[in-house]
Design a protein around this motif. Structure first.
Motif, mmCIF file in Angstrom:
data_model
loop_
_atom_site.group_PDB
_atom_site.id
_atom_site.type_symbol
_atom_site.label_atom_id
_atom_site.label_comp_id
_atom_site.label_asym_id
_atom_site.label_seq_id
_atom_site.Cartn_x
_atom_site.Cartn_y
_atom_site.Cartn_z
ATOM 1 N N THR A 170 -5.800 4.981 6.452
ATOM 2 C CA THR A 170 -5.806 6.318 5.849
ATOM 3 C C THR A 170 -6.360 7.374 6.796
ATOM 4 O O THR A 170 -5.857 8.498 6.830
ATOM 5 N N LEU B 237 -0.728 7.742 0.462
ATOM 6 C CA LEU B 237 -1.226 8.828 -0.369
ATOM 7 C C LEU B 237 -0.477 10.104 -0.006
ATOM 8 O O LEU B 237 -0.151 10.325 1.162
ATOM 9 N N LYS C 177 -8.508 7.453 -12.449
ATOM 10 C CA LYS C 177 -8.697 8.283 -11.267
ATOM 11 C C LYS C 177 -10.120 8.119 -10.726
ATOM 12 O O LYS C 177 -11.039 7.795 -11.479
ATOM 13 N N VAL C 178 -10.255 8.360 -9.437
ATOM 14 C CA VAL C 178 -11.568 8.231 -8.811
ATOM 15 C C VAL C 178 -12.364 9.520 -9.042
ATOM 16 O O VAL C 178 -11.868 10.618 -8.789
ATOM 17 N N ARG C 179 -13.576 9.370 -9.522
ATOM 18 C CA ARG C 179 -14.490 10.495 -9.674
ATOM 19 C C ARG C 179 -15.824 10.100 -9.029
ATOM 20 O O ARG C 179 -16.056 8.939 -8.747
ATOM 21 N N LEU D 272 -6.505 14.195 -3.995
ATOM 22 C CA LEU D 272 -7.259 12.948 -4.226
ATOM 23 C C LEU D 272 -7.786 12.896 -5.659
ATOM 24 O O LEU D 272 -7.786 11.841 -6.290
ATOM 25 N N THR E 7 -8.073 -1.899 -5.540
ATOM 26 C CA THR E 7 -6.808 -2.138 -4.845
ATOM 27 C C THR E 7 -6.844 -1.420 -3.497
ATOM 28 O O THR E 7 -7.673 -0.530 -3.284
ATOM 29 N N PRO E 8 -5.911 -1.768 -2.591
ATOM 30 C CA PRO E 8 -5.839 -1.019 -1.337
ATOM 31 C C PRO E 8 -5.666 0.482 -1.579
ATOM 32 O O PRO E 8 -6.219 1.300 -0.852
ATOM 33 N N ARG E 9 -4.905 0.824 -2.615
ATOM 34 C CA ARG E 9 -4.703 2.249 -2.907
ATOM 35 C C ARG E 9 -6.028 2.907 -3.316
ATOM 36 O O ARG E 9 -6.335 4.015 -2.893
ATOM 37 N N GLU E 10 -6.777 2.210 -4.162
ATOM 38 C CA GLU E 10 -8.077 2.750 -4.589
ATOM 39 C C GLU E 10 -9.000 2.921 -3.378
ATOM 40 O O GLU E 10 -9.684 3.942 -3.245
ATOM 41 N N ASN F 32 -13.503 13.783 3.152
ATOM 42 C CA ASN F 32 -13.770 15.137 2.653
ATOM 43 C C ASN F 32 -15.260 15.412 2.480
ATOM 44 O O ASN F 32 -15.708 16.532 2.700
ATOM 45 N N GLY G 212 -10.411 8.610 1.609
ATOM 46 C CA GLY G 212 -10.067 10.031 1.684
ATOM 47 C C GLY G 212 -11.216 10.907 1.196
ATOM 48 O O GLY G 212 -11.517 11.955 1.769
ATOM 49 N N PHE G 213 -11.888 10.455 0.139
ATOM 50 C CA PHE G 213 -13.058 11.196 -0.348
ATOM 51 C C PHE G 213 -14.168 11.196 0.709
ATOM 52 O O PHE G 213 -14.812 12.224 0.931
ATOM 53 N N LEU H 216 0.841 -1.195 0.000
ATOM 54 C CA LEU H 216 0.000 0.000 0.000
ATOM 55 C C LEU H 216 0.876 1.245 0.000
ATOM 56 O O LEU H 216 1.659 1.477 0.895
ATOM 57 N N ALA I 81 -8.042 3.359 -0.341
ATOM 58 C CA ALA I 81 -7.508 4.454 0.479
ATOM 59 C C ALA I 81 -7.949 5.808 -0.085
ATOM 60 O O ALA I 81 -8.345 6.710 0.655
ATOM 61 N N ILE I 82 -7.895 5.933 -1.422
ATOM 62 C CA ILE I 82 -8.323 7.194 -2.053
ATOM 63 C C ILE I 82 -9.811 7.424 -1.767
ATOM 64 O O ILE I 82 -10.225 8.523 -1.396
ATOM 65 N N LEU J 218 -4.533 14.103 1.831
ATOM 66 C CA LEU J 218 -5.975 13.864 1.752
ATOM 67 C C LEU J 218 -6.707 15.131 1.317
ATOM 68 O O LEU J 218 -7.920 15.212 1.426
#
Lengths: 662, 181
Positions: free
Chosen positions: B74, A40, B149-151, A48, B27-30, B40, B36-37, A37, B32-33, A43
């Motif tokens: 995260t 990032l 990218k995440v949208r 993001l 994925t873990p990264r996805e 927010n 984060g959203f 992992l 995590a992102i 945040l």
């Protein structure tokens, strides 16, 4: 074409390589246990939105900055927008270590770690992975690059050799302009600019959804600029300009793992310039005013596919047409590129590989000043690269090795091997070292053209040489980065030794009525120096940056030859940037640059660019910018023996811009 | 011979492009992102859905254990309106989701969503998903991937009906559900 496909062994090697990668990938790609992992970067909402969901990226672009063993700088969309720049060339002035010199209001000489020439930069410039290099002189017509700045996601700048991942002619650096996905440019955007040098500039863009997460945008712009008030010669300045562009982008999301991009842009420019040419009867130097035109068209398609959580691939095909007509030179190039690239993470080994093919159709009309030596109507080059990143010590030490080998029609095979070491002894400290070989292929002008130069009454011709060799440079680099929450430092040092460097040999005829200035590739060139950038954010509202760079340039010329580009010199640059957000509606950006050294045969100068941004409503914004303040009129480029263009004085100018988004 | 090699090379490239495609899970990264959203979304919201005066933590819930691991990493030590974020794994449909402030439904949770959304009007709960039809079936915010990218797409009216006023900053970044442009 046939010559390319006669190299069966290379094609076979490529097929075997893809087989090997496929086999290995099928074994390991789904092994989630090997996945590490990645932290990032932040945040923050904008971070993001910019974050890739995968560690590997199908497109040629940088990954996490702290994990890159190269001297890099990323210009974000926010910085570009808020600094008040109006075009890509001007935006590059924001990058410490970039040498960005204006010849006049339209023409630019840009590079890094070297002396920039209008006709030679050894800098590879790409828009969304498509090279915009002009094969005629191995440089870029910056004045014809008209990408809407508000639709640029970021500009990645690599100072130093980046040939392995990106391609040849990247000896001094790589500029990678990445435009926004059309899903991020929905709605209507309109912008109008006017000022003391910009008569008017109008930009319009509309973007929309197409269902199933597909989207599009189309844009158009029109610009008219005014002349400078002072030229370096008795002829009055003539550098006004008109520029029009239209373009669009379509992003089809076929599913979560497969996307298809189509984008196109057409730009037409009509600009004035002052030229120093030879009188066709007396061969005496004369100064003339010229109005030149260029039409550039770019079309690109790209298929990107996520194969697994640790692997993806990309196939890109593009075509670009560049046509121009000026008093002494008429060119017409059509460049076709096909690129395939695959990125895979296997356990803790990252593998990037790719193959590429380029075919260039060439047409240079003969004029009184330019003639062709041989009938060269096409140029092609092809090759591939492989880069492997090994983790020697988990989270601490990485070794990156690789090679790009390409064959071109002019000089045959060129190899660009590279080794980089990245050491992270602590999460805040990164030390990197690199040794790499870069290749610069001679331009068409150097290879096949005969050009009439101005002189003092004796016919003088610059003569291309089909026996020129590719310039090869070995570069050693060392870098250090330190990152804290509110500040960071980034230092890079480099030492590059190049051989087969372009030089000019003067050969008069027996009666001394003709002097041939023959291109030869016999010189050696040493460049060395470094860049340092300190970023500091003392409060949320204030961002500051201090950049320093120095480049020294030393030729070793064989007897009887002179330099073709630049001369023994140094250049020092200090850049101070600060941005202050007074409140959510108002912000001020200031950029102060000091440039000293004799590399461009100009006086030292220091200028201030100042911008005030006012967000009037969520949809409407206003900004006021002053460029080149404090110093007054100044010359930025005076190496007139390298170009026909007569420079003009760069002056303070002011403009206002209003933007509406719906 | 020449065309054979050329064809072989092109066919090979097409094979690479077409036949090794595998369905990629998040994925873990996805994850995590996306977590984060979620942070927010909560940060940039006002309304009755979360009252820090009566709640000691801000609860983000999910049925997906992998997402929970990524989100815990995260969002560690982060706060919403001065209340620590608590990332909570739901293990059954019977579990009470009333204590959740944000409910995240992963791609694999569409059947669970169909069951729990059937007869319930969710008040004071931010509903975030990542599958087709989520907004049409009552969800508030739906993630999708474009360009790697995440949208997200968002339904501000349903959010408001659930006591959540999302800031204009978030609305500008997302795709408004059923918006023409």
């Amino acid at each position: 074409m046939h010559k390319f496909f006669s190299h069966k062994r290379y094609i076979t090697a490529a097929i075997l390589l893809s087989n090997t990668i496929l086999m290995v990938n099928s074994v390991y790609a789904e092994d989630e246990s090997v996945y590490v992992l990645e932290e990032l970067p932040s945040l923050d909402f904008d971070a993001l939105m910019a974050a890739d969901v995968q560690v590997t990226s199908a497109m040629k672009r940088l990954q996490n900055m702290s994990e890159t063993a190269a001297s890099i700088y990323v210009l974000t969309n926010k910085e570009i927008r808020e600094s008040g720049v109006t075009n890509v060339a001007q935006a590059l002035k924001l990058v410490p270590g970039m040498q960005v010199r204006q010849l006049d209001n339209n023409q630019w000489a840009i590079t890094s770690r070297s002396t920039a020439g209008k006709h030679s930069s050894k800098l590879l410039v790409m828009v969304d992975g498509q090279s915009i290099y002009n094969p005629g002189f191995a440089g870029v017509y910056w004045e014809a690059l008209n990408i809407p700045l508000y639709d640029i996601e970021r500009i990645e700048v690599i100072r130093g050799q980046g040939g392995l991942l990106w391609g040849s002619n990247a000896t001094n650096g790589v500029i990678n302009i990445i435009s926004k996905h059309s899903a991020d440019t929905l709605g209507v955007y309109a912008q109008a600019t006017t000022g003391t040098k910009i008569d008017h500039k109008v930009d319009f863009r509309i973007g929309g959804d197409l269902g199933n997460y597909s989207s599009f945008r189309i844009f158009a712009s029109s610009e008219e600029t005014d002349v400078a008030t002072k030229s370096t010669k008795s002829t009055s300045a003539n550098d006004d300009g008109r520029k029009k562009s239209v373009g669009g982008r379509l992003d089809l999301s076929l599913n979560d793992d497969l996307s298809f991009i189509v984008q196109a842009q057409y730009t037409s420019i009509n600009m004035g310039q002052n030229l120093r040419l030879a009188d066709l009867d007396t061969y005496q130097r004369v100064y003339l005013q010229d109005q030149y035109t260029r039409e550039h068209f770019q079309f690109m398609t790209r298929l990107e596919q996520t194969l697994s959580s640790t692997s993806n691939q990309m196939l890109q095909a593009s075509i670009s047409s560049q046509q121009g007509e000026q008093l002494y030179y008429k060119d017409d190039f059509v460049i076709t590129d096909v690129d395939y690239q695959m990125n895979t993470l296997i356990k803790d080994i990252q593998i990037d590989w790719g193959v590429n093919y380029r075919y260039t159709s060439i047409s240079i009309d003969e004029t009184d000043y330019f003639t062709n030596i041989q009938d060269v109507d096409s140029y092609n080059h092809f090759g591939g690269f492989l880069q492997v990143q090994f983790t020697l010590l988990p989270d601490e030490l990485k070794l990156i090795i690789g090679n790009r080998s390409e064959k071109n029609s002019f000089t045959g095979w060129g190899h660009q091997p590279m080794a980089r070491l990245l050491w992270t002894p602590h999460s805040k400290h990164t030390i990197w070292a690199a040794i790499s070989q870069g290749v610069r292929i001679p331009s068409l002008l150097e290879y096949n053209n005969r050009a009439l130069a101005s002189s003092s009454g004796i016919k003088t011709e610059i003569v291309g040489n089909a026996d020129l060799k590719s310039e090869k440079s070995i570069s050693k680099e060392l870098g250090y980065r330190y990152t804290e929450n509110s500040w960071g430092i980034d230092v890079s040092l480099f030492h590059t030794e190049a051989r087969n460097v372009l030089a000019v040999e003067a050969i008069p005829n027996a009666t001394f009525t003709l002097i041939n200035l023959n291109f030869v590739s016999d010189a050696d060139l040493t460049t060395y120096g470094g860049e340092a950038v300190i970023k500091w954010k003392p409060f949320d509202k204030i961002t500051t940056e201090l950049g320093y760079s120095i480049t020294a340039y030393e030729y070793d010329l064989p007897q009887g030859t002179t330099e073709a580009i630049g001369f023994d010199s140094y250049l020092r640059q200090v850049i101070v940037k600060s941005q202050y957000a007074l409140n959510p509606e108002h912000s001020i950006a200031a950029i102060y640059r000091i440039e000293s050294g004799e590399a461009y045969d100009t006086n030292d100068f220091s200028v201030l660019d100042l911008t005030w941004n006012w967000q009037i409503t969520p949809s409407v914004a206003f900004s006021l910018t002053g460029n080149n303040l404090l110093y007054g009129k100044h010359l930025e480029y005076n190496n007139t023996n390298e170009t026909y263009t007569v420079p003009t004085y760069i002056e303070p100018n002011y403009f206002a811009k209003i933007t509406a988004k719906f | 011979m020449i065309p054979i090699f050329r064809r072989l090379f092109i066919v090979k490239l097409l094979l690479v492009m077409l036949f090794i495609s595998q369905a990629a899970l998040a994925t873990p990264r996805e994850d995590a992102i996306k977590s984060g959203f979620l942070y927010n979304f909560a940060r940039y919201s006002d309304g009755d859905w979360f009252n820090p005066d009566i709640k000691s933590t801000y609860n983000i819930c999910s049925f997906n254990p992998e997402f929970i691991v990524a989100a815990k990493n995260t969002l560690k030590d982060l706060t919403i309106k001065k209340r620590l974020i608590n990332v909570y794994l739901l293990t059954s449909l019977q579990e009470n989701i009333v204590d959740c402030n944000t409910l995240f439904l992963s791609r694999g949770d569409s059947e669970k969503w169909a069951l729990i959304s059937e007869n319930k009007a969710f008040i004071n709960l931010m509903l975030v998903g990542e599958f087709d039809g989520f907004l049409a079936s009552g969800g508030h915010i739906n993630f999708f991937i474009v360009g790697g990218k995440v949208r997200f797409e968002i339904d501000p009216i349903k959010l408001k009906n659930s006591g959540i006023n999302m800031s204009s900053k978030v609305l500008r970044l997302g795709r408004i559900h059923e918006r023409i442009f």
